[in-house]
Design an enzyme around this catalytic site. Structure first.
Site, mmCIF file in Angstrom:
data_model
loop_
_atom_site.group_PDB
_atom_site.id
_atom_site.type_symbol
_atom_site.label_atom_id
_atom_site.label_comp_id
_atom_site.label_asym_id
_atom_site.label_seq_id
_atom_site.Cartn_x
_atom_site.Cartn_y
_atom_site.Cartn_z
ATOM 1 N N ASP A 166 0.854 -1.191 0.000
ATOM 2 C CA ASP A 166 0.000 0.000 0.000
ATOM 3 C C ASP A 166 0.892 1.245 0.000
ATOM 4 O O ASP A 166 1.903 1.308 0.701
ATOM 5 C CB ASP A 166 -0.912 -0.009 1.238
ATOM 6 C CG ASP A 166 -2.050 0.989 1.121
ATOM 7 O OD1 ASP A 166 -3.206 0.545 0.992
ATOM 8 O OD2 ASP A 166 -1.781 2.210 1.143
ATOM 9 N N ILE A 167 0.485 2.251 -0.770
ATOM 10 C CA ILE A 167 1.291 3.469 -0.896
ATOM 11 C C ILE A 167 1.275 4.294 0.392
ATOM 12 O O ILE A 167 2.165 5.120 0.613
ATOM 13 C CB ILE A 167 0.763 4.306 -2.101
ATOM 14 C CG1 ILE A 167 1.842 5.233 -2.639
ATOM 15 C CG2 ILE A 167 -0.505 5.067 -1.764
ATOM 16 C CD1 ILE A 167 1.513 5.849 -3.986
ATOM 17 N N ASN A 170 -12.753 -3.169 2.507
ATOM 18 C CA ASN A 170 -13.696 -2.052 2.525
ATOM 19 C C ASN A 170 -14.567 -2.136 1.270
ATOM 20 O O ASN A 170 -14.047 -2.366 0.172
ATOM 21 C CB ASN A 170 -12.935 -0.721 2.554
ATOM 22 C CG ASN A 170 -12.114 -0.559 3.816
ATOM 23 O OD1 ASN A 170 -12.553 -0.923 4.901
ATOM 24 N ND2 ASN A 170 -10.907 -0.025 3.686
ATOM 25 N N GLU A 214 -12.333 3.307 -1.343
ATOM 26 C CA GLU A 214 -11.866 4.421 -2.174
ATOM 27 C C GLU A 214 -11.587 3.983 -3.606
ATOM 28 O O GLU A 214 -11.824 4.745 -4.542
ATOM 29 C CB GLU A 214 -10.592 5.017 -1.569
ATOM 30 C CG GLU A 214 -10.827 5.726 -0.242
ATOM 31 C CD GLU A 214 -9.525 6.177 0.396
ATOM 32 O OE1 GLU A 214 -8.453 6.026 -0.236
ATOM 33 O OE2 GLU A 214 -9.583 6.662 1.539
ATOM 34 N N VAL A 215 -11.049 2.796 -3.771
ATOM 35 C CA VAL A 215 -10.677 2.324 -5.107
ATOM 36 C C VAL A 215 -11.645 1.203 -5.504
ATOM 37 O O VAL A 215 -11.712 0.167 -4.824
ATOM 38 C CB VAL A 215 -9.225 1.805 -5.130
ATOM 39 C CG1 VAL A 215 -8.861 1.328 -6.534
ATOM 40 C CG2 VAL A 215 -8.254 2.894 -4.669
ATOM 41 N N HIS A 219 -9.988 -5.242 -3.401
ATOM 42 C CA HIS A 219 -8.657 -5.415 -2.818
ATOM 43 C C HIS A 219 -8.816 -5.840 -1.377
ATOM 44 O O HIS A 219 -9.682 -5.334 -0.656
ATOM 45 C CB HIS A 219 -7.821 -4.128 -2.912
ATOM 46 C CG HIS A 219 -8.533 -2.894 -2.451
ATOM 47 N ND1 HIS A 219 -9.473 -2.247 -3.232
ATOM 48 C CD2 HIS A 219 -8.447 -2.173 -1.299
ATOM 49 C CE1 HIS A 219 -9.925 -1.191 -2.579
ATOM 50 N NE2 HIS A 219 -9.319 -1.133 -1.382
ATOM 51 N N HIS A 250 -6.930 -5.790 2.091
ATOM 52 C CA HIS A 250 -5.799 -5.255 2.846
ATOM 53 C C HIS A 250 -5.298 -6.349 3.787
ATOM 54 O O HIS A 250 -6.092 -6.935 4.538
ATOM 55 C CB HIS A 250 -6.230 -4.080 3.727
ATOM 56 C CG HIS A 250 -6.745 -2.870 3.012
ATOM 57 N ND1 HIS A 250 -6.001 -1.723 2.877
ATOM 58 C CD2 HIS A 250 -7.930 -2.614 2.415
ATOM 59 C CE1 HIS A 250 -6.707 -0.805 2.243
ATOM 60 N NE2 HIS A 250 -7.892 -1.316 1.947
HETATM 61 P P1 5GP Z 1 -9.802 1.448 0.275
HETATM 62 O O1 5GP Z 1 -10.205 2.613 1.121
HETATM 63 O O2 5GP Z 1 -10.379 1.536 -1.109
HETATM 64 O O3 5GP Z 1 -10.067 0.138 0.934
HETATM 65 O O4 5GP Z 1 -8.237 1.512 0.174
HETATM 66 C C1 5GP Z 1 -7.519 1.911 -0.941
HETATM 67 C C2 5GP Z 1 -6.066 1.802 -0.603
HETATM 68 O O5 5GP Z 1 -5.300 1.953 -1.773
HETATM 69 C C3 5GP Z 1 -5.560 2.867 0.387
HETATM 70 O O6 5GP Z 1 -5.018 2.214 1.531
HETATM 71 C C4 5GP Z 1 -4.505 3.640 -0.404
HETATM 72 O O7 5GP Z 1 -3.393 4.023 0.376
HETATM 73 C C5 5GP Z 1 -4.121 2.662 -1.491
HETATM 74 N N1 5GP Z 1 -3.713 3.265 -2.746
HETATM 75 C C6 5GP Z 1 -4.369 4.252 -3.423
HETATM 76 N N2 5GP Z 1 -3.712 4.551 -4.549
HETATM 77 C C7 5GP Z 1 -2.625 3.738 -4.589
HETATM 78 C C8 5GP Z 1 -1.571 3.587 -5.535
HETATM 79 O O8 5GP Z 1 -1.497 4.244 -6.556
HETATM 80 N N3 5GP Z 1 -0.627 2.647 -5.233
HETATM 81 C C9 5GP Z 1 -0.684 1.889 -4.102
HETATM 82 N N4 5GP Z 1 0.286 0.995 -3.925
HETATM 83 N N5 5GP Z 1 -1.673 2.006 -3.205
HETATM 84 C C10 5GP Z 1 -2.630 2.929 -3.443
#
Ligand code: 5GP
Length: 121
Positions: free
Chosen positions: A35-36, A92, A100-101, A105, A107
């Protein structure tokens, strides 16, 4: 429920090689990368290579082979990152889950004692 996948999402772009990532493990059906914005010493995202927007989409429509490949990747990530003392797996999902994405995915968080499962806020 119908699932509407958006192929412009950032993880789809990572899968197409348009954006770099720090790969932890990859097989035919899944990619795992750091994760970034890590929230724990180990914070890896495991994503399917197919176009699934969420855990429930993946569970409902991915083939048995895709699902087995995904879970094999989860096992490899846990082995590689050495989270034998424990970890948390989080998916999530959509608005209430603060996803968010919009590409499924999982985690994998670990490497230290984690906080409460649902902290305030
Ligand atoms: P969500 O809230 O959708 O479960 O989590 C999305 C996750 O993707 C976040 O923890 C965020 O830090 C990670 N993320 C977003 N953009 C990128 C990216 O471009 N590269 C990587 N490696 N992680 C990302």
């Amino acid at each position: 429920m119908t699932f509407d996948y958006d192929p412009t999402n950032i993880f789809a772009r990572i899968l197409r090689g348009e954006i770099p990532n720090r790969t932890v493990f990859e097989n035919d059906h899944a990619l795992a990368f750091e994760d970034i914005n890590p929230q724990a010493p180990v914070h890896v995202l495991v994503i399917p290579k197919g176009p699934y927007m969420s855990l429930d989409h993946f569970a409902a429509e991915a083939s048995a082979e895709e699902q087995a490949g995904f879970m094999a990747a989860v096992a490899e990530v846990c082995r590689i990152t050495n989270v034998g003392e424990g970890f948390r797996a989080i998916a999530n999902t959509r608005t209430h889950g603060r996803q968010e994405v919009p590409h499924y995915h999982l985690h994998i968080l670990g490497g230290a004692q984690l906080g409460a499962m649902l902290p305030p806020g």
